[in-house]
Design an enzyme around this catalytic site. Structure first.
Site: not given
Ligand code: ARG
Length: 439
Positions: A321, A155, A289
């Site tokens: 395609q 947590h 990031e």
């Protein structure tokens, strides 16, 4: 230049020509297309469909085209429908009538299917190697900081002590499974669609075993209709890529958090960070990031192809395609993300003191205190409650549990004795029970 047109009376609209053309992206497949054609021509000659002179001329023509593309003297461009049309046109320009014989007993439907499988296989092997390098970097980073302890979290709250190495080994397990997934996908896709032709095979007595073997496939695909319309292998690989990206993204999230001033557990090398154009003090973890961000893009490719395939009747449809751009893009994204992560880990600085401090201030030995009391005869549930009140007391006094004196501890339970300090020492606790596996 088109491979069809006999039954048409009006020329194709320019708008349609551009809309239909896949050359700008399927040029990626030039090598596989040429290998597939060479295997096909060898087979045609072996089966007596082409003669040996024709075989030799076509093969050396195809090899010449490959050389020209690789040396940069032949640029893949122009108003060709796709890479298959481009190469056939160049061959015919080079050889005249003989070039036109290449496409005997073949369709672009099995041709593109074989190209994509060859490409998918080759790239999967490369990605397996990239994952191996990442695993090596994770293991080396752990070894370099052997014995360093850190808080383990649940947590996002400090929970129990672990070693930094053990935390990294969790990622090793994830990437190890990723490799298995890739290898499994390759094993499943390793069958040749060449010779399925448009959808129903051919009246020629061709040898599909021969081309399968020549191209390194384990066998020809069973069913012709399935051979030209199956894109499961791309979906399986995109799914394996998505899981790799998800794992990378979780690791990125941790690196981003750990490199904040609030955590300060690690420092990402300047080589993989950037600055701010306005705030001079900033060093941003852009590489991590970007990997986290690119994860969405790979998931997108998986969903895109799943959606493209979901209502396609058998067999080939032009919708297919649309498999190429997302697949090619995912390969580039996964490969660059794996490489950047590997380098970022190899250059990562670890602040082991900060990790240790966080361990001390997080009451991460509270479970061990309860275990100690249980060993002395208390029921675990009672010990749990009792240690909870010790933690409350410590928070008030701004002390760690091991900083309390024995008489302070005895106020909570007569079971405490001098051996408690040794028992709840963080390094010692990692030597007890199955925690030894973490070392
Ligand atoms: N460019 C096409 C593709 O990627 C090649 C196959 C074309 N087949 C056809 N029947 N038009 O799917």
């Amino acid at each position: 230049m088109k491979l069809w047109g006999g039954r048409f009376t009006t020329a194709e609209s320019k708008l349609m020509e551009d809309f239909n053309s896949s050359l700008s992206f399927d040029k990626t497949l030039y090598k596989q297309d040429i290998s597939g054609s060479i295997a096909h021509v060898k087979m045609l000659s072996k089966c007596g469909i082409l003669n040996v002179d024709e075989e030799c001329l076509i093969i050396s023509g195809l090899e010449e085209i490959l050389d020209q593309i690789e040396s940069g003297s032949l640029y893949i461009e122009g108003s060709y429908e796709d890479i298959h049309s481009f190469i056939e046109a160049k061959l015919t320009e080079m050889l005249g009538e003989i070039g036109k014989k290449l496409h005997t007993a073949r369709s672009r439907n099995d041709q593109v299917a074989v190209d994509m499988r060859l490409y998918a296989k080759e790239k999967s092997y490369e990605i397996i190697t990239d994952v191996q390098s990442l695993i090596k970097a994770l293991i080396e980073l752990g070894e370099k900081h052997n014995g360093v302890i850190m808080p383990g979290y649940t947590h996002m709250q400090r929970a129990q002590v672990v070693t930094f190495k053990y935390h990294l080994l969790a990622y090793v397990s994830m990437f190890d499974r990723d490799m298995k997934r890739l290898k499994n996908a390759v094993e499943i896709l390793n069958e040749s669609p060449l010779g399925c032709c448009a959808l129903a095979g051919t009246t020629y007595n061709i040898d599909r075993e021969f081309t399968a073997n020549e191209l390194g496939f384990s066998k020809p695909i069973n069913n012709f209709l399935d051979g030209v319309s199956d894109r499961d292998y791309l979906l399986e690989l995109l799914s394996a890529f998505s899981i790799i990206m998800m794992h990378l993204s979780r690791l990125c999230e941790e690196l981003i958090l750990w490199s904040t001033k609030e955590f300060n557990f690690v420092q990402i090398s300047d080589q993989f960070a950037t600055g701010s154009s306005i705030m001079p003090q900033k060093k941003n973890p852009d590489a991590a990031e970007l990997i986290r961000g690119k994860t969405g893009r790979v998931y997108g490719s998986l969903i895109s192809l799943l959606t493209t395939m979901k209502s396609l009747p058998l067999a080939y449809n032009k919708d297919m395609q649309e498999d190429k751009e997302p697949f090619f893009d995912s390969i580039t994204t996964v490969q660059s993300s794996l490489k950047v992560m590997t380098e970022m880990l190899s250059t990562l600085k670890v602040n082991s003191n900060k990790m240790k401090e966080a361990v001390k201030m997080g009451f991460l030995n509270a479970t061990e205190v309860a275990d100690f009391l249980v060993l002395k005869g208390l029921a675990f549930r009672d010990a749990h409650g009792l240690v909870g009140s010790i933690v409350l007391y410590c928070e008030e006094k701004h002390k760690a549990i091991e900083d309390l004196t024995l008489s302070e501890l005895k106020r909570f339970s007569p079971f405490f004795d001098e051996s408690i300090y040794e028992y709840i020492d963080y390094e010692n606790s990692l030597e007890k029970g199955i925690k030894k596996e973490m070392k």
